[in-house]
Design a protein around this motif. Structure first.
Motif, short mmCIF file in Angstrom:
data_model
loop_
_atom_site.label_atom_id
_atom_site.label_comp_id
_atom_site.label_asym_id
_atom_site.label_seq_id
_atom_site.Cartn_x
_atom_site.Cartn_y
_atom_site.Cartn_z
N VAL A 54 -3.09 15.11 11.50
CA VAL A 54 -2.02 14.11 11.33
C VAL A 54 -2.60 12.76 10.96
O VAL A 54 -2.07 12.05 10.08
CB VAL A 54 -1.18 14.03 12.62
CG1 VAL A 54 -0.19 12.88 12.54
CG2 VAL A 54 -0.44 15.33 12.87
N SER A 55 -3.70 12.40 11.58
CA SER A 55 -4.33 11.10 11.25
C SER A 55 -4.81 11.07 9.81
O SER A 55 -4.67 10.06 9.10
CB SER A 55 -5.50 10.85 12.20
OG SER A 55 -5.07 10.82 13.54
N LEU A 61 -1.42 8.78 3.17
CA LEU A 61 -0.16 8.15 2.80
C LEU A 61 -0.29 6.63 2.74
O LEU A 61 0.26 5.98 1.83
CB LEU A 61 0.94 8.54 3.79
CG LEU A 61 1.38 10.02 3.76
CD1 LEU A 61 2.40 10.28 4.86
CD2 LEU A 61 1.96 10.36 2.39
N ALA A 62 -1.00 6.05 3.67
CA ALA A 62 -1.18 4.60 3.68
C ALA A 62 -1.97 4.14 2.46
O ALA A 62 -1.63 3.14 1.82
CB ALA A 62 -1.88 4.17 4.96
N LEU A 63 -3.03 4.88 2.13
CA LEU A 63 -3.79 4.52 0.94
C LEU A 63 -2.95 4.65 -0.33
O LEU A 63 -3.02 3.81 -1.24
CB LEU A 63 -5.04 5.41 0.85
CG LEU A 63 -6.12 5.16 1.91
CD1 LEU A 63 -7.24 6.18 1.76
CD2 LEU A 63 -6.67 3.75 1.79
N ALA A 65 0.39 4.41 -0.59
CA ALA A 65 1.39 3.34 -0.61
C ALA A 65 0.75 2.01 -1.00
O ALA A 65 1.32 1.22 -1.76
CB ALA A 65 2.07 3.24 0.75
N GLY A 66 -0.43 1.75 -0.48
CA GLY A 66 -1.12 0.51 -0.84
C GLY A 66 -1.47 0.44 -2.31
O GLY A 66 -1.31 -0.60 -2.96
N THR A 67 -1.94 1.57 -2.84
CA THR A 67 -2.27 1.59 -4.27
C THR A 67 -1.03 1.39 -5.13
O THR A 67 -1.05 0.65 -6.13
CB THR A 67 -2.93 2.93 -4.61
OG1 THR A 67 -4.09 3.12 -3.78
CG2 THR A 67 -3.34 2.97 -6.08
N THR A 68 0.08 2.03 -4.78
CA THR A 68 1.33 1.88 -5.54
C THR A 68 1.84 0.45 -5.49
O THR A 68 2.27 -0.12 -6.51
CB THR A 68 2.39 2.84 -4.99
OG1 THR A 68 1.89 4.18 -5.03
CG2 THR A 68 3.67 2.75 -5.81
N THR A 69 1.80 -0.16 -4.31
CA THR A 69 2.26 -1.55 -4.18
C THR A 69 1.42 -2.49 -5.02
O THR A 69 1.93 -3.40 -5.68
CB THR A 69 2.23 -1.96 -2.71
OG1 THR A 69 3.04 -1.05 -1.93
CG2 THR A 69 2.76 -3.37 -2.54
#
Length: 325
Positions: A54-55, A61-63, A65-69
């Motif tokens: 899960v981690s 997912l965090a990486l 989302a950060g790249t997309t933003t």
């Protein structure tokens, strides 16, 4: 081996200076990776827990989302840039509207001036009025109608993948030669792509564009000349302009089409603006008049030739709505 003073030296290996490259070649994987792979083969590696999975998913997912933003923030213009662009667009639209309004005003004032001039000319000697009308035709300030020639010059076809050759385009010099040839052949009024040529018109280039006065033109270039087509066409073909057009067509592939028109209408350029004028010294009040130099009397042939030249200015060209001389 034994050195000159008895010491024993060991010859270094030929690849001693390539130790790092040799190490990478012999052991491409870090020892830690090799040990982990060995433990997985032996079954002694610790099992992957649900929490670790899960981690790992959350970190991915965090990486993402950060790249997309970051990508969206880089592509989207900032607020200040958008505001400046909107302001510039409004200024351009306002300027275009103001220019259009001024052009309409100039057209209306020009028409008013023309009507007033015609009223004033109606009260003078008819011969003077005809001379002024002929001068207006030659100056290009009034619309004219009559038969003439139409020449269409088109850029040569080129390969889009190849480098553009400037010689394949119609240039300002080409139009200058054609226009001068038409004047010499007896043209009374000429326009290029709707731009009427006057006594002060200039044909020049600004980069790849061809300018007539301050108006940029593009291919195809339609040159229309009013005059006696029976005289103009052979005179143009026999002159240097005709040979120049043949060279453009045969050597550079530029399209040249000529046709005779029974009637064409050329718009006027409007009133000519007087930029500079001065009164001659001998004509100023209070100064003695300088006697004009005496000239020998003209023969009857010379008088008739001058009269025919003056009368021929508007031979084929007619002012729109009224016959010329």
């Amino acid at each position: 081996m034994t050195a000159r003073h008895g010491d024993v030296h060991v010859r270094p290996a030929p690849d001693a200076s390539m130790t790092l490259l040799n190490e990478v070649y012999r052991r491409p994987l870090d020892p830690g990776y090799a040990a982990a792979a060995e433990r997985r083969r032996d079954g002694t590696a610790p099992p992957r827990t649900r929490r670790g999975t899960v981690s790992l998913v959350l970190l991915a997912l965090a990486l993402g989302a950060g790249t997309t933003t970051a990508a969206l923030s880089l592509r989207a213009p900032s607020t200040s840039v958008s505001a400046a662009r909107a302001l510039l667009e409004r200024q351009i639209e306002s300027g275009n509207a103001e220019v259009a309004a001024l052009e309409d005003e100039v057209t209306a004032l020009g028409e008013e001036i023309r009507v007033l001039q015609e009223r004033a000319l109606g009260q003078v000697d008819p011969e003077v009025a005809e001379e002024i009308a002929a001068g207006q035709v030659a100056a290009g300030v009034v619309p004219v109608t009559g038969p003439g020639l139409r020449l269409v010059l088109t850029d040569a076809p080129t390969d889009p993948t190849a480098e553009e050759d400037p010689d394949s385009r119609v240039q300002d010099k080409d139009l200058q030669v054609v226009v001068n040839g038409l004047w010499a052949a007896g043209a009374e009024a000429i326009q290029i792509n709707g731009e009427r040529l006057t006594s002060t018109s200039a044909i020049r280039s600004a980069g790849p564009a061809v300018l007539v006065d301050l108006t940029a033109l593009a291919s195809p270039y339609v040159v229309e000349a009013i005059g006696d087509t029976v005289v103009m066409q052979p005179e143009l073909a026999r002159g240097s302009a005709g040979q120049y057009l043949s060279t453009l067509r045969g050597t550079y592939g530029i399209g040249v089409e000529m046709s005779s028109q029974s009637e064409m209408t050329l718009e006027g350029s409007g009133q000519v603006t007087l930029r500079s004028a001065r009164v001659p010294e001998e004509a100023r009040p209070g100064r003695p008049q300088t006697p004009a130099p005496t000239t020998p009397a003209s023969t009857s042939d010379e008088v008739e030739e001058g009269a025919s030249d003056a009368a021929g200015v508007a031979g084929s060209a007619r002012r729109s709505g009224r016959e010329g001389t």
